[in-house]
Design a protein around this motif. Structure first.
Motif, PDB file in Angstrom:
ATOM      1  N   ARG A 116      42.705  25.533 -19.992  1.00 32.83           N
ATOM      2  CA  ARG A 116      41.354  25.981 -19.271  1.00 32.83           C
ATOM      3  C   ARG A 116      41.243  25.074 -18.148  1.00 32.83           C
ATOM      4  O   ARG A 116      41.404  23.766 -18.201  1.00 32.83           O
ATOM      5  CB  ARG A 116      40.230  25.838 -20.212  1.00 32.83           C
ATOM      6  N   SER A 153      29.948  18.219 -14.755  1.00 34.82           N
ATOM      7  CA  SER A 153      30.581  18.474 -15.962  1.00 34.82           C
ATOM      8  C   SER A 153      29.389  18.467 -17.048  1.00 34.82           C
ATOM      9  O   SER A 153      29.748  18.737 -18.233  1.00 34.82           O
ATOM     10  CB  SER A 153      31.385  16.875 -16.334  1.00 34.82           C
ATOM     11  N   MET A 167      38.077  14.642 -31.363  1.00 44.31           N
ATOM     12  CA  MET A 167      38.920  15.684 -31.332  1.00 44.31           C
ATOM     13  C   MET A 167      38.759  16.697 -32.392  1.00 44.31           C
ATOM     14  O   MET A 167      38.323  16.127 -33.421  1.00 44.31           O
ATOM     15  CB  MET A 167      40.268  15.190 -31.236  1.00 44.31           C
ATOM     16  N   MET A 186      41.234  20.618 -29.198  1.00 47.52           N
ATOM     17  CA  MET A 186      40.139  20.239 -28.266  1.00 47.52           C
ATOM     18  C   MET A 186      39.646  18.703 -28.116  1.00 47.52           C
ATOM     19  O   MET A 186      39.721  18.100 -29.333  1.00 47.52           O
ATOM     20  CB  MET A 186      38.956  20.917 -28.680  1.00 47.52           C
ATOM     21  N   ILE A 187      39.473  18.182 -27.043  1.00 44.55           N
ATOM     22  CA  ILE A 187      39.003  16.740 -26.836  1.00 44.55           C
ATOM     23  C   ILE A 187      37.577  16.658 -26.208  1.00 44.55           C
ATOM     24  O   ILE A 187      37.637  17.246 -24.976  1.00 44.55           O
ATOM     25  CB  ILE A 187      40.152  15.872 -26.515  1.00 44.55           C
ATOM     26  N   ARG A 188      36.920  16.056 -26.515  1.00 45.94           N
ATOM     27  CA  ARG A 188      35.569  15.931 -25.899  1.00 45.94           C
ATOM     28  C   ARG A 188      35.827  14.702 -24.623  1.00 45.94           C
ATOM     29  O   ARG A 188      36.191  13.614 -25.026  1.00 45.94           O
ATOM     30  CB  ARG A 188      34.448  15.298 -26.507  1.00 45.94           C
ATOM     31  N   THR A 233      36.490  20.217 -18.166  1.00 46.29           N
ATOM     32  CA  THR A 233      35.518  19.526 -19.073  1.00 46.29           C
ATOM     33  C   THR A 233      35.816  19.812 -20.471  1.00 46.29           C
ATOM     34  O   THR A 233      35.867  21.063 -21.020  1.00 46.29           O
ATOM     35  CB  THR A 233      34.150  19.658 -18.717  1.00 46.29           C
ATOM     36  N   ASN A 234      35.901  18.762 -21.392  1.00 48.05           N
ATOM     37  CA  ASN A 234      36.454  18.818 -22.664  1.00 48.05           C
ATOM     38  C   ASN A 234      37.661  19.818 -22.892  1.00 48.05           C
ATOM     39  O   ASN A 234      37.726  20.963 -23.350  1.00 48.05           O
ATOM     40  CB  ASN A 234      35.294  19.650 -23.579  1.00 48.05           C
TER      41      ASN A 234
ATOM     42  N   ARG B  28      27.089  18.426 -25.396  1.00 49.91           N
ATOM     43  CA  ARG B  28      28.183  18.711 -24.612  1.00 49.91           C
ATOM     44  C   ARG B  28      27.430  19.931 -23.662  1.00 49.91           C
ATOM     45  O   ARG B  28      27.201  21.002 -23.921  1.00 49.91           O
ATOM     46  CB  ARG B  28      29.419  19.629 -25.395  1.00 49.91           C
ATOM     47  N   ARG B  29      27.255  19.246 -22.449  1.00 48.46           N
ATOM     48  CA  ARG B  29      26.949  20.539 -21.576  1.00 48.46           C
ATOM     49  C   ARG B  29      27.808  20.300 -20.390  1.00 48.46           C
ATOM     50  O   ARG B  29      27.924  19.426 -19.463  1.00 48.46           O
ATOM     51  CB  ARG B  29      25.437  19.736 -20.994  1.00 48.46           C
ATOM     52  N   GLU B  30      28.500  21.510 -20.315  1.00 46.75           N
ATOM     53  CA  GLU B  30      29.307  21.602 -19.367  1.00 46.75           C
ATOM     54  C   GLU B  30      29.179  21.933 -18.055  1.00 46.75           C
ATOM     55  O   GLU B  30      28.024  22.529 -17.816  1.00 46.75           O
ATOM     56  CB  GLU B  30      30.515  22.284 -20.013  1.00 46.75           C
ATOM     57  N   ALA B  31      30.058  21.853 -17.101  1.00 50.74           N
ATOM     58  CA  ALA B  31      30.048  22.617 -16.026  1.00 50.74           C
ATOM     59  C   ALA B  31      29.558  23.945 -15.950  1.00 50.74           C
ATOM     60  O   ALA B  31      30.441  24.679 -16.509  1.00 50.74           O
ATOM     61  CB  ALA B  31      31.271  22.406 -15.059  1.00 50.74           C
ATOM     62  N   MET B  32      28.330  24.144 -15.434  1.00 53.56           N
ATOM     63  CA  MET B  32      28.040  25.535 -15.037  1.00 53.56           C
ATOM     64  C   MET B  32      27.963  25.958 -13.774  1.00 53.56           C
ATOM     65  O   MET B  32      27.651  25.165 -13.136  1.00 53.56           O
ATOM     66  CB  MET B  32      26.547  25.727 -15.732  1.00 53.56           C
ATOM     67  N   LEU B 295      40.017  31.571 -26.708  1.00 49.91           N
ATOM     68  CA  LEU B 295      39.024  31.973 -25.701  1.00 49.91           C
ATOM     69  C   LEU B 295      39.646  33.184 -25.179  1.00 49.91           C
ATOM     70  O   LEU B 295      38.933  34.020 -25.200  1.00 49.91           O
ATOM     71  CB  LEU B 295      38.811  30.894 -24.904  1.00 49.91           C
ATOM     72  N   TRP B 330      32.695  23.758 -31.455  1.00 47.62           N
ATOM     73  CA  TRP B 330      32.557  22.474 -31.916  1.00 47.62           C
ATOM     74  C   TRP B 330      31.581  22.446 -33.008  1.00 47.62           C
ATOM     75  O   TRP B 330      31.087  21.386 -33.417  1.00 47.62           O
ATOM     76  CB  TRP B 330      31.992  21.626 -30.467  1.00 47.62           C
TER      77      TRP B 330
END
Lengths: 271, 331
Positions: A116, A153, A167, A186-188, A233-234, B28-32, B295, B330
Motif C-alpha cells: 500500500r 498520517s 504488529m 501489518m505494523i502500526r 501509514t501503518n 489509528r487515524r490515517e491519512a485521509m 485489501l 486491526w
C-alpha cells in the motif's frame, strides 16, 4: 483494478489536455517526458544496468485512479517465481521514487506481493523484477492520484504515533505443510513523509518511516523489505511463504529514527 | 470551554451530555486525503450559479447543494449550508465550501435580515463545510467547533486549500479560520428566542463532528453524520459513526437538515437508510477480512449499497471500503 497500458494512458491524456494542443503532440510529449523520467530513474536507482520491459516475468496491478492517494493498493505478480530474487516498486513522480525493495528468501513463495503506497501525482508506477541471474525486467502502470505524500498520517502526529511498532500477521487460510500460504503483515507506524505540514507551527513533521523489515520462518528468511516514505501509514505487506509445519514466524522492523520492534507469530500448520 | 471576551456572545458549556459513550478507542487515524475527489479536473464552464436558499420555516434557511464534486462552476458549494435567524442575531450552520461560497451565503443572509451574524458553526474539518468561514471574519462572530477541530485544521487545512486551488481561483479558496470557542462535550447558544444545543461527537464521519439541535423546533442539524441520497463518505471511524448515530436517535428529532441531500428530511427514515449502508459496509468488510481477502480483493467483494440509488457511489464507495478495511483489520 486494471493494468494500464501505455496506449490507455495516451488516450487518457487526449481526454485531459487542453485543446490548444493537438492530441498527437500531447501524447508524444507526455509519453516522451515520462520515458525520460524513467530513464533518469534507471540510471539513478540501478546504476545504468539495463532494465528490459517484460510481459511475463512481473506484472503490476494498480487502480487507474486512486480512491485514496495516501493508500493505493498495489499487487505484483511474478508468474515465473523461481527465477525471481527481488522486486523494486518505483513511483516515478513521487519525491522519493523508490517505495520499496523486497528481497525474497528461501522460505518465500515469490509469486506475488501486495503493498500500500502513497502516490503524489499522476504518475507511472514501475515494478522491476531482479532475477537470480542478476537481470532486471520491468512492468508499468499509470495511476492518477493527487496529494498522497502530503496527506496527514492521522488527526495529529501524537495520535498517528500511538501503538507504534505493534504488529499483526494474518493468514488467508490455515497453513498446510508443504503448501504456499498467503499472509499479510501489518505494523502500526505513522510513516511520516516529511511533506506533512502543521499549519500552526508552519513546520513539516520530520520524516519517520519503516526502513527495514525482516521476516524469518524458523531459521530461514522469507522477506527482506527496504522501505521508504512512499509506504502508507501503518505499512502492510502481503506475501506468500511455504509452510514446513514449524511453529514460529519472526518479524524485526526498524525505522530511520532508531525505532526497532520484534514480534513472533505462531503460523504452525495445526494452529 | 474558552470564552471570547471580545465577542459579547455567550456560549454555555453544559455538562449533562456525556461525551461519546461507545467505549471504543481507535488509535489509528490515517491519512485521509479529502472529503471530496479532487482528482477530477476543474470544470472550466460558465460563471458560478449556486443553488438558491430554501426557507424551511421558523427562521431556518438552507442551501440545498447539488451532489457534485467541487468545481469552478459550483465554487465548492456542494454541502448543505445555511443559517438560523433568532431574535438577537444569526447563527450560520456551516459557512460553506470556499471563500466565494461563504461570501455568497453572507449576501443571502443580508437580503433577509439586518441582524448581525453572531455565531458561525463549523461542523467538521471537511473543506466543503468550513472553508467559507473567512467570509464572516469582519463580523467578529464566535467561531464554534469541536474541541478536535483545531488540530484537524492544523493537520489538513493547507492540504485542503492547495487541492481546492487546483479547481478554483486561488483568491476564492479562503483562509483557514480556527474555532475561537471549542465544544468539549456539549454547549448551548441562546439566540434570544431560541436555544441551539451543540453536541461534540466521538470519531464518526470525521474525528471532529459537531451536531446541533434547534430545541424550539426540534430540528436536528447532524451535518455529515447524515447523508441523504449521496453516498456517505467515511473519514473517521465506521464503528464510531454507527455508535454516534444511536446517540442522535435518542434525541428523537422530528426532522433533520442533512449535510448532503434535501434541505430538510424526516429524521428516522433517512437515518435508517444510511445505517443500512454503513452496517452492510462493516459486515461485508469484516467477512472479507475473515475470509483472508487482501485489501485489493476486498474492494470488489464489498458491494454494500450497490444498486441502492446512491449518488456518487462510484466515486466514494471503494474509498469507504479502504477506510473500513484499514479500521477493521486491526480488530
Amino acid at each position: 483494478m486494471m493494468r494500464i497500458s501505455r496506449r490507455t494512458f495516451a488516450l487518457g491524456i487526449i481526454g485531459t489536455c487542453c485543446l490548444s494542443f493537438t492530441p498527437t503532440i500531447a501524447i508524444a510529449q507526455a509519453d516522451r517526458e515520462r520515458e525520460e523520467r524513467w530513464q533518469q530513474l534507471v540510471s539513478y536507482l540501478f546504476d545504468d544496468r539495463e532494465v528490459v520491459p517484460t510481459e511475463t516475468l512481473i506484472k503490476i496491478e494498480a487502480p487507474a485512479r486512486a480512491q485514496d492517494a495516501a493508500l493505493v493498493p498495489i499487487t505484483l505478480t511474478m508468474p515465473e517465481k523461481d527465477k525471481i530474487k527481488s522486486v523494486y516498486l518505483v513511483i516515478d513522480d513521487n519525491p522519493v521514487p523508490l517505495a520499496a525493495h523486497v528481497t525474497f528468501g528461501p522460505a518465500a513463495d515469490a509469486g506475488s506481493l501486495q503493498m500500500r503506497v502513497r502516490i503524489d501525482t499522476y504518475t507511472n508506477v514501475h515494478a522491476v523484477a531482479e532475477t537470480k541471474e542478476g537481470r532486471l525486467f520491468s512492468a508499468v502502470a499509470f495511476v492518477k492520484a493527487s496529494g498522497g505524500c502530503s496527506a496527514p498520517s492521522g488527526p495529529s502526529d501524537l495520535e498517528a504515533m500511538k501503538g507504534m511498532g505493534e504488529m499483526r500477521l494474518r493468514l488467508s487460510e490455515p497453513s498446510q505443510k508443504g503448501k504456499s500460504t498467503a499472509a499479510t503483515l501489518m505494523i502500526r507506524h505513522p510513516n511520516f513523509t516529511g511533506m506533512q505540514m502543521n499549519q500552526l507551527t508552519r513546520l513539516y513533521t520530520p520524516p519517520r518511516y519503516i526502513e527495514k523489515m525482516t521476516v524469518t520462518y524458523g531459521d530461514q528468511t522469507v522477506l527482506d523489505v527496504a522501505g521508504d516514505i512512499s509506504l502508507s501509514t501503518n505499512p502492510a505487506i502481503g506475501f506468500n511463504f511455504v509452510s514446513d509445519g514449524r511453529q514460529s514466524m519472526k518479524v524485526v522492523a526498524s525505522d530511520n529514527k532508531g525505532g526497532r520492534w520484534e514480534s513472533a507469530f505462531d503460523v504452525s500448520a495445526n494452529n | 470551554m474558552l470564552l471570547s471576551p471580545m465577542s459579547g456572545n455567550e456560549v454555555r458549556a453544559t455538562g449533562h451530555v456525556r461525551q461519546s459513550g461507545n467505549g471504543m478507542c481507535f488509535t489509528r487515524r490515517e491519512a485521509m486525503a479529502l472529503g471530496f475527489c479532487l482528482c477530477c479536473l476543474p470544470d472550466r464552464g460558465q460563471a458560478a450559479r449556486p443553488s438558491g436558499i430554501k426557507d424551511v420555516g421558523n427562521g431556518i434557511f438552507i442551501r440545498e447543494a447539488p451532489h457534485e464534486e467541487a468545481t469552478r462552476r459550483n465554487r465548492g458549494g456542494i454541502a448543505n449550508i445555511g443559517f438560523i435567524i433568532g431574535r438577537d442575531g444569526v447563527l450560520v450552520t456551516d459557512p460553506g465550501g470556499s471563500l466565494a461560497d461563504g461570501r455568497w451565503l453572507r449576501s443571502e443572509i443580508k437580503i433577509r435580515t439586518t441582524k448581525r451574524v453572531r455565531y458561525v458553526v463549523m461542523s467538521h474539518v471537511h473543506p466543503d463545510h468550513c472553508l467559507g468561514a473567512a467570509a464572516f471574519g469582519d463580523e467578529v462572530p464566535v467561531f464554534l467547533g469541536h474541541h478536535r477541530l483545531k488540530n484537524a485544521l492544523h493537520a489538513r487545512g493547507d492540504f485542503y486549500r492547495e487541492r481546492l486551488a487546483e479547481v478554483l481561483e486561488r483568491d476564492d479558496v479562503g483562509e483557514i479560520i480556527y474555532p475561537n470557542q471549542e465544544v468539549e462535550h456539549a454547549a448551548e447558544v441562546d439566540l434570544g428566542d431560541r436555544i441551539i444545543r451543540m453536541m461534540a461527537h466521538g470519531r464518526a464521519h470525521t474525528d471532529c463532528d459537531l451536531t446541533m439541535l434547534d430545541v424550539t423546533t426540534g430540528t436536528l442539524f447532524p451535518s455529515d453524520l447524515l447523508f441523504v441520497d449521496r453516498v456517505p463518505s467515511l473519514d473517521g471511524s465506521l464503528l464510531g459513526w454507527l455508535a454516534e448515530v444511536e446517540r442522535l436517535r435518542q434525541i428523537r428529532p422530528a426532522r433533520a437538515v442533512p449535510g448532503h441531500g434535501p434541505a430538510i428530511v424526516a429524521f428516522e427514515p433517512a437515518m435508517a437508510k444510511q445505517v443500512e449502508y454503513l452496517t452492510a459496509l462493516a459486515d461485508q468488510t469484516r467477512q472479507a477480512i475473515a475470509r483472508g481477502l487482501t485489501l485489493n480483493d476486498a474492494l470488489p467483494a464489498v458491494t454494500a449499497g450497490k444498486g441502492g440509488g446512491w449518488a456518487l457511489y462510484e466515486a466514494y464507495h471503494e474509498r469507504n471500503v479502504i477506510q473500513a478495511y484499514k479500521e477493521l483489520e486491526w480488530e
